[in-house]
Design a protein around this motif. Sequence first.
Motif, PDB file in Angstrom:
ATOM      1  N   GLU B   9       0.854  -1.197   0.000  1.00  0.00           N
ATOM      2  CA  GLU B   9       0.000   0.000   0.000  1.00  0.00           C
ATOM      3  C   GLU B   9       0.885   1.241   0.000  1.00  0.00           C
ATOM      4  O   GLU B   9       1.715   1.408   0.899  1.00  0.00           O
ATOM      5  CB  GLU B   9      -0.895   0.049   1.265  1.00  0.00           C
ATOM      6  CG  GLU B   9      -1.945  -1.045   1.383  1.00  0.00           C
ATOM      7  CD  GLU B   9      -3.119  -0.881   0.419  1.00  0.00           C
ATOM      8  OE1 GLU B   9      -3.211   0.167  -0.262  1.00  0.00           O
ATOM      9  OE2 GLU B   9      -3.926  -1.828   0.345  1.00  0.00           O
ATOM     10  N   ASN B  10       0.688   2.072  -0.999  1.00  0.00           N
ATOM     11  CA  ASN B  10       1.360   3.379  -1.053  1.00  0.00           C
ATOM     12  C   ASN B  10       2.863   3.317  -0.775  1.00  0.00           C
ATOM     13  O   ASN B  10       3.388   4.153  -0.071  1.00  0.00           O
ATOM     14  CB  ASN B  10       0.720   4.351  -0.050  1.00  0.00           C
ATOM     15  CG  ASN B  10      -0.708   4.638  -0.417  1.00  0.00           C
ATOM     16  OD1 ASN B  10      -1.029   4.766  -1.595  1.00  0.00           O
ATOM     17  ND2 ASN B  10      -1.570   4.688   0.581  1.00  0.00           N
ATOM     18  N   LEU B  11       3.495   2.309  -1.341  1.00  0.00           N
ATOM     19  CA  LEU B  11       4.913   2.117  -1.060  1.00  0.00           C
ATOM     20  C   LEU B  11       5.771   2.995  -1.967  1.00  0.00           C
ATOM     21  O   LEU B  11       5.497   3.140  -3.155  1.00  0.00           O
ATOM     22  CB  LEU B  11       5.272   0.642  -1.269  1.00  0.00           C
ATOM     23  CG  LEU B  11       6.728   0.223  -1.058  1.00  0.00           C
ATOM     24  CD1 LEU B  11       6.781  -1.140  -0.413  1.00  0.00           C
ATOM     25  CD2 LEU B  11       7.472   0.220  -2.387  1.00  0.00           C
ATOM     26  N   ARG B  61       8.575   4.822   2.656  1.00  0.00           N
ATOM     27  CA  ARG B  61       7.199   5.183   2.975  1.00  0.00           C
ATOM     28  C   ARG B  61       6.299   4.026   2.572  1.00  0.00           C
ATOM     29  O   ARG B  61       6.607   3.269   1.650  1.00  0.00           O
ATOM     30  CB  ARG B  61       6.834   6.466   2.197  1.00  0.00           C
ATOM     31  CG  ARG B  61       5.492   7.094   2.497  1.00  0.00           C
ATOM     32  CD  ARG B  61       5.408   8.467   1.846  1.00  0.00           C
ATOM     33  NE  ARG B  61       5.536   8.428   0.387  1.00  0.00           N
ATOM     34  CZ  ARG B  61       4.541   8.064  -0.440  1.00  0.00           C
ATOM     35  NH1 ARG B  61       3.358   7.738   0.020  1.00  0.00           N
ATOM     36  NH2 ARG B  61       4.749   8.056  -1.740  1.00  0.00           N
ATOM     37  N   GLY B  62       5.186   3.897   3.261  1.00  0.00           N
ATOM     38  CA  GLY B  62       4.170   2.952   2.836  1.00  0.00           C
ATOM     39  C   GLY B  62       4.252   1.616   3.554  1.00  0.00           C
ATOM     40  O   GLY B  62       5.113   1.401   4.412  1.00  0.00           O
TER      41      GLY B  62
END
Lengths: 420, 237
Positions: B9-11, B61-62
């Motif tokens: 997710e949202n990496l 991030r993510g």
Amino acid sequence: MKHLLILAARSAWNRRLTLGMTLVAVTLSVTLLLGVERIRHDAREGFSHSVSGTDLIVGASTSHVQLMLYAVFRIGEATNNMRWQSYLDLKLNPAVAWAVPLSLGDSHRGFPVLGTNASYFDHFRYGDDRALGFKEGQPFKGVFDAVLGADVADQLGYKLGDRIVLTHGIGGIGGLEHADKPFVVTGILAPTGTPVDRTVHVSLEAISAIHLDWQGGAPLPGFSIPQQFVQKFDLTPKDITAVLVGLKSRIGVFKMQRYVADYAGEPLLAVLPGAALSQLWQVIGTVEQALLAVATMVVVVGLAGLVAVVLASLNERRRELAILRSVGARPVDVFVLLILEGLFITLLGCILGVALLAGASAVIGPWVQTRYGIGVAPRLISPDELRLLAAVIGAGLMSSLVPGYRAYRLSLADGLTPRL
Amino acid sequence: MSDPVIRIENLSFQWSAGLAPCLDIPHFEVQAGERIFLYGPSGSGKSTLLGLFGGVLLPQRGSLRLLGVELPQCSASERDRFRAGHVGFLFQQFNLIPYLSVLDNVLLPCRFSSRRRQRAIDSGRSLHDEALRLLDHLDIDTSLHHREATQLSVGQQQRVAAARALIGRPEIVIADEPTSALDADRQIAFLDLMMHESDAAGSTLVFVSHDRRLATAFDREIALPAINHAAVLEAAA
């Protein structure tokens, strides 16, 4: 941990040629370091066991160490002799319990010949106050009787009743022989591990007798006195090399030393064996330190070579390390793997070094004993040597940290796919 | 159904702070037992993604969950243990440790992970027998078992590497171009064996390749450029 050990061993075996050469370097450096330590230790041990119970050694004025060296260790030659009369005066001094005269200067096939009298066998002590013992036979009685030290008899294969010829001077080969006056072996001493083992003992009268027809270090031409007639001459020695003195009370030792120094008849010197020995150590100590330092540097060079070889192998092993990472190895495992490799080589080098040294001492030990009088005791390893080995292994471990850390960094950076 | 085997997710990932991200994946999921063909031409961030799955790289991030475990929140050694216990890897070439025998190469994951070792002998066989079974299924003749890995042909090496990736039934098997060194008909044969054995092990197979012709054999084909929104630099390959 066990699987890392196996991996490290297999991996090292895979590169056995390069690592083998490094192993040779480490092995030889360990052998050298232990060898220096062993000879140092054994030389000290041998020297301090060579004389005991003697309070003073008296000789013509020279240096303390030199007098000690030739009187006890048969190393070097006396530059001056002392008069027989001085010995008699010394012996009659009320503080003196016993005095053993020593006369050096001849040899038999490289072994020094010592002229003395029967009191030598009563008073001489070595090691832990041990007296001389006879393996066979008895002290000399006749003028041409000889008592051999254990090594002399052993190495030249002599037995009681054998005839031997002395050589003038301590050179051994090339010296003029006293061939006209052979000696008969009447006693063989038990081994002592001291210079006594390498000495041929004869009476003072014998020393006089074989030099009757000599002058200035050579036989007088056209003049010879047959062996059977020597008894007709006065065989009392005119001079001797040194005297071993035992005092009635050790408290008087410094007083006696001063008495000898102030002796009016001729310049004499009296040394305390212990004090002379510690002087000797001071001289030798510097050399020992230098030798140990060189040997240590050689070990450092060996370990530096090890680090270089392991570091150099790392680049071609990046793929291997990445595979290990992919099957679950942690960077720490990679670190340990490299440390183990360095440790293997160091340990193996130490084991081989010890073995090599044991072999070397067995082979050249007897030669060193004869040539230099240093008895290299056959043994695998002593506590002092073990301490040195531990230091080498510690140093090996420390230097393995270098490739270990490098591999750790590499495997962190590379992850599963080496960037070659 | 249970949790997805892989869930992103949202990496976002970048090699260093100044550089543009080379991975930016809003969403990606793989379900248990799936056989995924991940199409990744060179420069699409493929190696980086594998590094993330292996837990040797961390996203800036993510979320990256494997088997419900949030990898970025684990310590380095936890990630190492996770990889050892749950993920089997298979690479393009030179997969084997040259100085180990075929058998020892196959057994390697079981040396580093007690979980893989335990699962390998759960079948009731000994560890050794389980390795033999896998090698047999992957057509490696018994006579080769004690050879050093370097004495094998490339095709044999890849099959041994497959046995190693599968031993101890890891939940996830990630294969990165394992067939690219093989010729065409051997590629198909290898793929068949690989799929059959990963099914038998109950593993989820993520097969990464730049060769789309192989995609037909898989349940699902995903193009990495389609899920990765980062403007990828060539250097990341």
